[in-house]
Design a protein around this motif. Sequence first.
Motif, short mmCIF file in Angstrom:
data_model
loop_
_atom_site.label_atom_id
_atom_site.label_comp_id
_atom_site.label_asym_id
_atom_site.label_seq_id
_atom_site.Cartn_x
_atom_site.Cartn_y
_atom_site.Cartn_z
N UNK A 29 0.91 -1.17 0.01
CA UNK A 29 0.03 -0.11 0.18
C UNK A 29 0.84 1.39 -0.15
N UNK A 30 1.85 1.21 0.70
CA UNK A 30 2.82 2.42 0.90
C UNK A 30 4.17 1.91 0.31
N UNK A 31 4.92 2.50 -0.31
CA UNK A 31 6.30 2.34 -0.95
C UNK A 31 7.12 2.36 0.15
N UNK A 32 8.24 1.64 -0.05
CA UNK A 32 9.30 1.44 0.97
C UNK A 32 10.13 2.86 1.12
N UNK A 33 10.11 3.59 2.21
CA UNK A 33 10.72 5.03 2.45
C UNK A 33 12.20 4.93 2.01
N UNK A 34 12.92 3.92 2.14
CA UNK A 34 14.40 3.51 2.11
C UNK A 34 14.56 2.43 1.19
N UNK A 35 15.17 2.49 0.13
CA UNK A 35 15.76 1.24 -0.65
C UNK A 35 17.05 1.55 -1.43
N UNK A 36 17.37 0.25 -1.87
CA UNK A 36 18.71 0.67 -2.75
C UNK A 36 18.12 -0.22 -4.33
N UNK A 37 18.56 0.02 -5.53
CA UNK A 37 18.49 -0.73 -6.54
C UNK A 37 19.85 -0.84 -7.04
N UNK A 38 20.09 -2.36 -7.52
CA UNK A 38 21.60 -2.29 -7.99
C UNK A 38 21.17 -3.08 -9.54
N UNK A 39 22.48 -2.67 -10.57
CA UNK A 39 22.45 -3.24 -11.47
C UNK A 39 23.83 -4.45 -11.52
N UNK A 40 23.17 -5.72 -11.87
CA UNK A 40 24.35 -6.59 -11.87
C UNK A 40 24.33 -7.33 -13.33
N UNK A 41 25.61 -7.99 -13.55
CA UNK A 41 25.76 -8.47 -15.03
C UNK A 41 26.43 -9.91 -14.97
N UNK A 42 26.20 -10.78 -15.33
CA UNK A 42 26.73 -11.92 -15.69
C UNK A 42 27.28 -12.42 -17.15
N UNK A 43 28.59 -12.35 -17.10
CA UNK A 43 29.11 -12.34 -18.41
C UNK A 43 29.34 -13.99 -18.52
N UNK A 44 29.32 -14.76 -19.72
CA UNK A 44 29.32 -16.21 -20.20
C UNK A 44 30.35 -16.72 -19.31
N UNK A 45 29.98 -17.69 -18.64
CA UNK A 45 31.12 -18.56 -17.64
C UNK A 45 31.67 -17.85 -16.62
N UNK A 46 31.14 -16.75 -16.26
CA UNK A 46 31.56 -16.12 -15.20
C UNK A 46 30.73 -15.69 -13.96
N UNK A 47 31.00 -15.26 -12.84
CA UNK A 47 30.10 -15.06 -11.69
C UNK A 47 29.42 -13.76 -12.05
N UNK A 48 28.37 -13.62 -11.35
CA UNK A 48 27.47 -12.31 -11.51
C UNK A 48 28.10 -11.30 -10.52
N UNK A 49 28.33 -10.16 -11.14
CA UNK A 49 28.94 -9.16 -10.47
C UNK A 49 27.94 -7.66 -10.34
N UNK A 50 28.11 -7.03 -9.23
CA UNK A 50 27.60 -5.70 -9.39
C UNK A 50 28.16 -4.62 -10.09
N UNK A 51 27.58 -3.86 -10.84
CA UNK A 51 28.16 -2.75 -11.88
C UNK A 51 27.72 -1.29 -11.36
N UNK A 52 26.42 -1.33 -10.75
CA UNK A 52 25.85 0.25 -10.65
C UNK A 52 24.82 0.19 -9.54
N UNK A 53 24.75 1.08 -8.54
CA UNK A 53 23.71 1.27 -7.65
C UNK A 53 23.03 2.42 -7.46
N UNK A 54 21.80 2.53 -7.11
CA UNK A 54 21.12 3.73 -6.72
C UNK A 54 20.40 3.77 -5.48
N UNK A 55 20.16 4.73 -4.80
CA UNK A 55 19.38 4.59 -3.38
C UNK A 55 18.23 5.64 -3.54
N UNK A 56 17.42 5.34 -2.45
CA UNK A 56 16.41 6.20 -2.37
C UNK A 56 16.63 7.73 -2.09
#
Length: 127
Positions: A29-56
């Motif tokens: 009903x009400x949005x989270x007042x605090x949050x973070x959103x990240x972008x991650x990528x996984x290259x072929x054959x590699x582990x997923x890694x974070x590349x960018x983040x945004x906060x509320x």
Amino acid sequence: QVHLEESGGGSVQAGGSLRLACLQSSNRTYPYPYYSIGWFRQAPGKERQGIAAFTSSGQTFVTDPVKGRFTISQDNAKKTLYLQMNSLEPDDTGTYYCAFRANVASLNLEESVYNYWGQGTQVIVSS
């Protein structure tokens, strides 16, 4: 519960650009007042890694491999997080995911702290 849907992936040649979008929706009903959103990528054959983040609070962060080429931004009215990717390189190839962390505004890109994940969108950069 937060649902994330990525879009905007595709195939481009090196030097090209793409803009990824991460649409956020929730049954709360009400949005989270605090949050973070990240972008991650996984290259072929590699582990997923974070590349960018945004906060509320409006803070942004991009990692060194993409700094100067990728920009993260949020359109609050559209509830959409964007990743503008310029000067793409073959090493940028992979599946890109967005992830949401509830109740915390932090630029932390450790996977384990994120509560919700999208299904991913594929990016292929050819030389």
